[in-house]
Design a protein around this motif. Structure first.
Motif, short mmCIF file in Angstrom:
data_model
loop_
_atom_site.label_atom_id
_atom_site.label_comp_id
_atom_site.label_asym_id
_atom_site.label_seq_id
_atom_site.Cartn_x
_atom_site.Cartn_y
_atom_site.Cartn_z
N ARG A 193 -5.14 -1.21 -12.22
CA ARG A 193 -5.46 0.05 -12.16
C ARG A 193 -4.72 1.01 -11.49
NH1 ARG A 193 -9.84 1.52 -9.93
NH2 ARG A 193 -10.85 -0.57 -9.17
N VAL A 194 -4.23 0.62 -10.26
CA VAL A 194 -3.50 1.54 -9.44
C VAL A 194 -1.79 0.95 -9.46
CG1 VAL A 194 -5.44 2.05 -7.98
CG2 VAL A 194 -4.03 0.16 -7.30
N VAL A 195 -1.34 0.28 -10.20
CA VAL A 195 -0.29 -0.26 -9.97
C VAL A 195 1.00 1.11 -10.66
CG1 VAL A 195 -0.17 -2.71 -10.30
CG2 VAL A 195 -0.08 -1.44 -12.22
N GLY A 196 0.32 2.13 -11.17
CA GLY A 196 1.25 2.79 -11.71
C GLY A 196 1.02 4.09 -10.86
N ASP A 197 0.25 4.06 -9.91
CA ASP A 197 -0.14 5.34 -9.08
C ASP A 197 1.04 5.35 -8.04
OD1 ASP A 197 -0.97 7.02 -7.05
OD2 ASP A 197 -3.02 6.07 -6.90
N PRO A 198 1.96 6.31 -7.91
CA PRO A 198 3.12 6.56 -7.02
C PRO A 198 2.87 6.60 -5.68
CG PRO A 198 3.17 8.32 -8.78
CD PRO A 198 1.58 7.51 -8.86
N ALA A 199 1.33 7.25 -5.33
CA ALA A 199 1.03 7.45 -3.86
C ALA A 199 0.52 6.12 -3.35
CB ALA A 199 -0.12 8.41 -3.73
N PHE A 200 -0.04 5.26 -4.20
CA PHE A 200 -0.51 3.75 -3.87
C PHE A 200 0.64 3.12 -3.73
CE2 PHE A 200 -1.48 -0.52 -4.48
CZ PHE A 200 -2.62 -0.59 -3.66
N ARG A 201 1.56 3.25 -4.56
CA ARG A 201 2.80 2.39 -4.59
C ARG A 201 3.53 2.79 -3.09
NH1 ARG A 201 7.16 4.37 -6.56
NH2 ARG A 201 6.49 4.58 -8.56
N ASP A 202 3.59 4.12 -2.60
CA ASP A 202 4.13 4.57 -1.56
C ASP A 202 3.54 3.77 -0.22
OD1 ASP A 202 6.07 5.84 -2.90
OD2 ASP A 202 5.21 7.65 -2.41
N ARG A 203 2.32 3.54 -0.10
CA ARG A 203 1.61 2.84 0.85
C ARG A 203 1.84 1.66 0.88
NH1 ARG A 203 -4.46 5.14 0.76
NH2 ARG A 203 -4.12 3.99 2.78
N PHE A 204 1.75 0.96 -0.57
CA PHE A 204 2.11 -0.68 -0.34
C PHE A 204 3.45 -0.69 0.38
CE2 PHE A 204 3.78 -3.99 -3.29
CZ PHE A 204 3.10 -5.18 -2.68
N VAL A 205 4.59 -0.02 -0.19
CA VAL A 205 5.86 -0.33 0.47
C VAL A 205 5.80 0.18 1.89
CG1 VAL A 205 8.05 0.76 0.27
CG2 VAL A 205 6.85 0.24 -2.09
N ALA A 206 5.18 1.13 2.40
CA ALA A 206 4.87 1.51 3.77
C ALA A 206 4.44 0.22 4.45
CB ALA A 206 4.14 2.57 4.13
N VAL A 207 3.54 -0.30 4.07
CA VAL A 207 2.73 -1.68 4.67
C VAL A 207 3.82 -2.75 4.83
CG1 VAL A 207 1.02 -3.48 4.40
CG2 VAL A 207 0.42 -1.22 4.07
N ARG A 208 4.70 -3.04 3.68
CA ARG A 208 5.73 -4.32 3.57
C ARG A 208 6.61 -3.75 4.50
NH1 ARG A 208 5.49 -7.53 0.10
NH2 ARG A 208 7.76 -8.07 0.21
N ARG A 209 6.98 -2.48 4.73
CA ARG A 209 8.16 -2.02 5.51
C ARG A 209 7.91 -2.34 7.00
NH1 ARG A 209 13.43 0.24 5.93
NH2 ARG A 209 13.50 0.87 8.06
N ARG A 210 6.64 -2.09 7.42
CA ARG A 210 5.98 -2.46 8.84
C ARG A 210 6.30 -3.94 9.15
NH1 ARG A 210 2.24 1.30 8.20
NH2 ARG A 210 0.53 0.30 7.73
N ASN A 211 6.02 -4.84 7.92
CA ASN A 211 5.86 -6.44 8.06
C ASN A 211 7.31 -6.69 8.28
OD1 ASN A 211 3.12 -6.58 7.72
ND2 ASN A 211 3.17 -6.80 5.58
N LYS A 212 8.41 -6.02 7.42
CA LYS A 212 9.68 -6.44 7.61
C LYS A 212 10.29 -6.06 8.86
CE LYS A 212 11.93 -5.87 3.58
NZ LYS A 212 12.71 -5.41 2.51
N GLU A 213 9.98 -4.80 9.38
CA GLU A 213 10.34 -4.53 10.75
C GLU A 213 10.04 -5.72 11.84
OE1 GLU A 213 8.71 -0.56 11.18
OE2 GLU A 213 10.51 0.25 9.83
N ARG A 214 8.56 -6.16 11.65
CA ARG A 214 8.20 -6.94 12.70
C ARG A 214 8.90 -8.45 12.43
NH1 ARG A 214 2.87 -10.39 13.29
NH2 ARG A 214 2.58 -10.41 11.09
N LEU A 215 9.38 -8.73 11.25
CA LEU A 215 9.97 -9.93 10.91
C LEU A 215 11.45 -9.81 11.61
CD1 LEU A 215 10.79 -12.78 9.81
CD2 LEU A 215 11.07 -11.90 7.51
#
Ligand code: TH1
Length: 826
Positions: A519-541
């Motif tokens: 339901r939310v895959v097309g929601d830009p706000a949700f997508r941004d938060r998803f990308v932000a979470v991934r970004r933190r994980n990538k910084e840690r790696l």
């Protein structure tokens, strides 16, 4: 962000039907008491390790309550599952336990009040690395799901003093360092000195006629080993049930030959003890290859015999005989490593408990089940008859009789050709006489399963085709799964929190609830938060990569990840050839809009696998050149992370953008890393192999990048003698990258270093690296393009997360429970 680590720490009252954790009045006091009275340290003197042990022991008390409760609640009448496995690749238990008990918040708070950081002390725990790779990790995921589904179960294995070696990379070469995970003690295990069995080896067999005309076999063994139990509690999600992992340690029956010692022979007095205790000293570091040594056979028989004796004893305490054993227990053999169970269960029943042969065979074949994990001919276990005669003289007799009756029953059902006998006999006569453990396990089991749809189909059509024709209902598929508690909730708490917000807390209990994400895959706000979470994980790696290798990588780049055992069939070298070709292409056209990529590798090579070690060296040599070339800086970097294990996987997986699953089609039985990476949002580039086929079905073909030969195509291609030279002639890019590597462009200090590796590809290339190279290159360039359309990339990524709920090991275990074990699921 306040305590962002775990949203699901809060009591998830919305979760229907879940048992609430009991309120815990004083975790702080419990930890302090353990520190003082169990560790023997004062707060002022306590170090991280002391805090870790004190907290683990305080948490363990909560586990023990539930453990005893689970055992009490399970009447002896209930059917138990027994999972026999030479490997349990558990990793760390502290955070897993705290998380499954839903007390992360409480423990974190209590520690914070004492000035201690939970995340610092959890990192002190050594990995329980009692396994090599996927097979061992599968056993660990299964133990967790069994407890979660409230299925009474025992895991049975070996308590190795040394787990899988620690890998050091020195100048690009792998070195193996002993993994002495027990040197600081292990707060999770309970030694059970009272639970012990004698396991015998060698000697001879005497046959004595009985008055009724039957023959009694008396095994006069030459050596006796004591198996001592060590129990570790396996905590299910929300602590619903706690099962037992029972690992055996080998002890000498007579640890010190006092007489010898008193004579002054201090070494001789302990020599026998050393030989006996070697059985549980160290895990064999072979993955999907047979270890083939006498000590390995001794390990296999040691734990199988002790485990069977243990469960038969428990059965006999409550039942007059063994006729109803199959109603009270189902045994799962994890690959052929415990396949000697077929002969040992027959021996225990017939020789030790006086059950008649036919009745014993009925019981055995109604109780045992066998999972096959590989079809590669060189990986199928066989034991020389001569070795079996020496180590297990009674068992070889039993195997001969099983074989005779098996072949006789074929003869009864019509003609049998010499060819068919050769195919289905338990004794392989083609290169010396050897016992074939796969067919033995097949004949002795009620159900035989493969671990993905494709693999099971290949079992029916290839290695087991003749046995399948004889027993058409025996083979069944059980596609592997992974526990989402460890691989999502614990490894990726920030993503978990986001998912709970998006689809509700039921996602913590029901993997299929992930589909709510659609339901939310097309929601830009949700997508941004998803990308932000991934970004933190990538910084840690990125930090982890810098700390472990000194390589600095940009977290904004595409993280392209291949993490698994190093093996030619998994084709890390295909990835490395593409890396070298990409390097050349960037250098040739530096001004193109290249997608910045970080190629991340991790994995161990079997210590004796020379080519696999050379592949690691190639990764390292490529990294040296590429990472130090200013022409490609910011566009391409290569990192080989040393000492891949469960804990490192927990850091890499949440940070991966691209998941490399590029085995030669038909050779990877399933794969499970593929599932973990997709669950955390990586897009897969892969062949139509193992569970990749089913991942494609689940996520949709437009959300996965498939390339290369299919399994039947690969089989046909391999038979063409000049396939490699034709593939190379057709691909200038491949030809030039092979020339470069083969002539020492990346190894100026030793230009011939990779000549053999490249020569092998030119001449035989049994894993079809050259044949798949162009398709792989094109697929990668397609992904480069996709990275430039972030909206599309993240939509595909999110759809992967949304659609992989089916790969939960809860689903897998439910299927085993219903069809193979026939036990109720809680
Ligand atoms: C692996 C398979 O290679 C992998 O595809 C699969 O996902 C995993 O098992 C779990 O099913 C195997 N590991 C081993 C290890 C040994 C022998 C055979 C296999 S197959 C020691």
């Amino acid at each position: 962000l306040k305590d962002a680590t775990l949203a699901h720490e809060a009591p998830p009252e919305a979760a229907a039907g879940a048992a609430q954790p009991r309120p815990d009045p004083d975790m702080r006091e419990a930890i302090l008491a353990k520190l003082r009275f169990a560790v023997g340290r004062d707060v002022s003197a306590a170090r991280d390790h002391d805090w870790y042990v004190a907290t683990a022991l305080a948490v363990r008390d909560r586990v023990v309550e539930r453990w005893l409760d689970s055992i009490a609640r399970t009447g002896p009448e209930k059917k138990h599952v027994y999972y026999f496995s030479l490997e349990f690749l558990i990793g760390r238990l502290f955070f897993d336990t705290v998380s499954n008990l839903n007390i992360v918040g409480e423990v974190r708070q209590a520690l914070a009040g004492l000035g201690v950081d939970l995340d610092r002390i959890r990192a002190v725990e050594p990995d329980a690395a009692l396994g090599n790779g996927g097979l061992g990790r599968l056993a660990a995921c299964f133990m967790e799901s069994l407890a979660t589904l409230d299925i009474p179960a025992f895991g049975y294995g070996i308590r190795y003093d040394y787990g899988l070696f620690r890998q050091a990379i020195v100048d690009g070469w792998q070195h193996e360092i002993p993994e002495d995970w027990l040197s600081f003690g292990n707060p999770w295990e309970f030694e059970r000195p009272d639970i012990k069995y004698l396991v015998r080896f060698g000697g001879s067999v005497e046959m004595v006629g009985r008055p009724d005309g039957t023959i009694q076999h008396i095994w006069h063994s030459a050596e006796t080993v004591v198996a001592v139990a060590f129990d570790t509690p396996m905590v299910g999600w929300r602590g619903r049930r706690v099962n037992t992992l029972r690992l055996w340690s080998a002890r000498a029956a007579d640890p010190l030959v006092l007489e010898a010692f008193n004579r002054g022979d201090h070494v001789g007095a302990v020599a026998d003890r050393m030989r006996v205790e070697a059985i549980s000293r160290v895990l064999y570091p072979s993955d999907a290859t047979p270890a083939g040594q006498e000590l390995r056979l001794r390990q296999e028989f040691f734990f199988t015999s002790a485990s069977l004796q243990d469960l038969l004893r428990r059965h006999r305490e409550r039942h007059p005989d063994f006729s109803n054993l199959p109603d009270h227990g189902a045994i799962q053999l994890n690959d052929t490593h415990p396949a000697i169970a077929v002969a040992e269960l027959m021996r225990l029943l017939v020789d030790e408990h006086n059950v008649r042969w036919d009745e014993a065979w009925r019981i055995t074949t109604a109780t045992l089940n066998y999972t096959n994990h590989t079809l590669m001919p060189e990986a199928l276990e066989t034991w020389p008859v001569e070795l079996m005669e020496r180590v297990l003289p009674r068992h070889i007799q039993i195997i001969y009789l099983i074989n005779f009756l098996h072949l006789e029953s074929l003869a009864k059902n019509g003609e049998i050709s010499a060819d068919l006998v050769r195919q289905v006999s338990l004794i392989d006569e083609s290169h010396g006489r050897r016992v074939r453990m796969g067919p033995l396990a097949f004949i002795g089991s009620r159900r035989v399963n493969g671990v993905s749809a494709l693999h099971t189909e290949l079992m029916r059509k290839t290695v087991f085709s003749d046995l399948h024709a004889l027993y058409p209902d025996r083979i069944t598929n059980k596609t592997n799964g992974i526990t989402f508690r460890r691989w999502l909730l614990e490894a990726n708490p920030d993503l978990t929190r986001l998912l709970v917000e998006a689809v509700g807390p039921q996602v913590l209990d029901d993997a299929e609830a992930l589909s709510g994400l659609e339901r939310v895959v097309g929601d830009p706000a949700f997508r941004d938060r998803f990308v932000a979470v991934r970004r933190r994980n990538k910084e840690r790696l990125a930090q982890e990569i810098a700390a472990r290798t000194g390589v600095k990588v940009d977290p904004a780049a595409l993280f392209d990840v291949q993490i698994k055992r190093i093996h030619e069939y998994k084709r890390q070298h295909l990835n490395l050839l593409e890396t070298a070709a990409l390097y050349a292409a960037i250098k040739a056209e530096p001004n193109r809009d290249w997608t910045p990529r970080v190629k991340i590798f991790a994995g161990k090579a079997a210590s004796s696998y020379v080519v696999a070690k050379l592949i690691i060296k190639l990764a390292y040599d490529l990294a040296q050149v590429i990472n130090n070339d200013p022409d490609v800086r910011g566009r391409l970097a290569v990192a080989f992370l040393p000492n891949y294990n469960v804990s490192l996987a927990e850091i890499i997986i949440p940070a991966a953008d691209l998941s490399e699953q590029i085995s030669t089609a038909g050779l990877e039985a399933s794969g499970t890393g593929n599932m973990k990476l997709a669950l955390n949002g990586a897009i897969t580039i892969g062949t139509l192999d193992g569970a990749n086929v089913e991942i494609r079905e689940q996520v949709g073909p437009e959300n996965i990048t498939i390339f290369g030969l299919t399994a039947p195509e690969a089989l046909a291609r391999k038979a063409e003698p000049d396939h490699a030279s034709r593939a190379i002639a057709a691909s200038p890019r491949l030809a030039s990258v092979l020339d470069a590597i083969g002539s020492g462009a990346f190894s100026p200090d030793d230009p011939g270093r990779f000549a053999g590796l490249v020569g092998g590809l030119r001449d035989h290339d049994p894993f079809l690296v050259t044949d798949d190279f162009d398709a792989y290159w094109e697929a990668q360039r397609g992904l480069d393009e996709l990275w430039h359309r972030p909206e599309e990339w993240w939509r595909k990524s999110l759809l992967n997360v949304a659609r992989v709920g089916w790969f939960s090991s809860d689903r897998t275990i439910r299927e085993y429970a219903e069809e193979i074990w026939r036990v109720p699921v809680g």
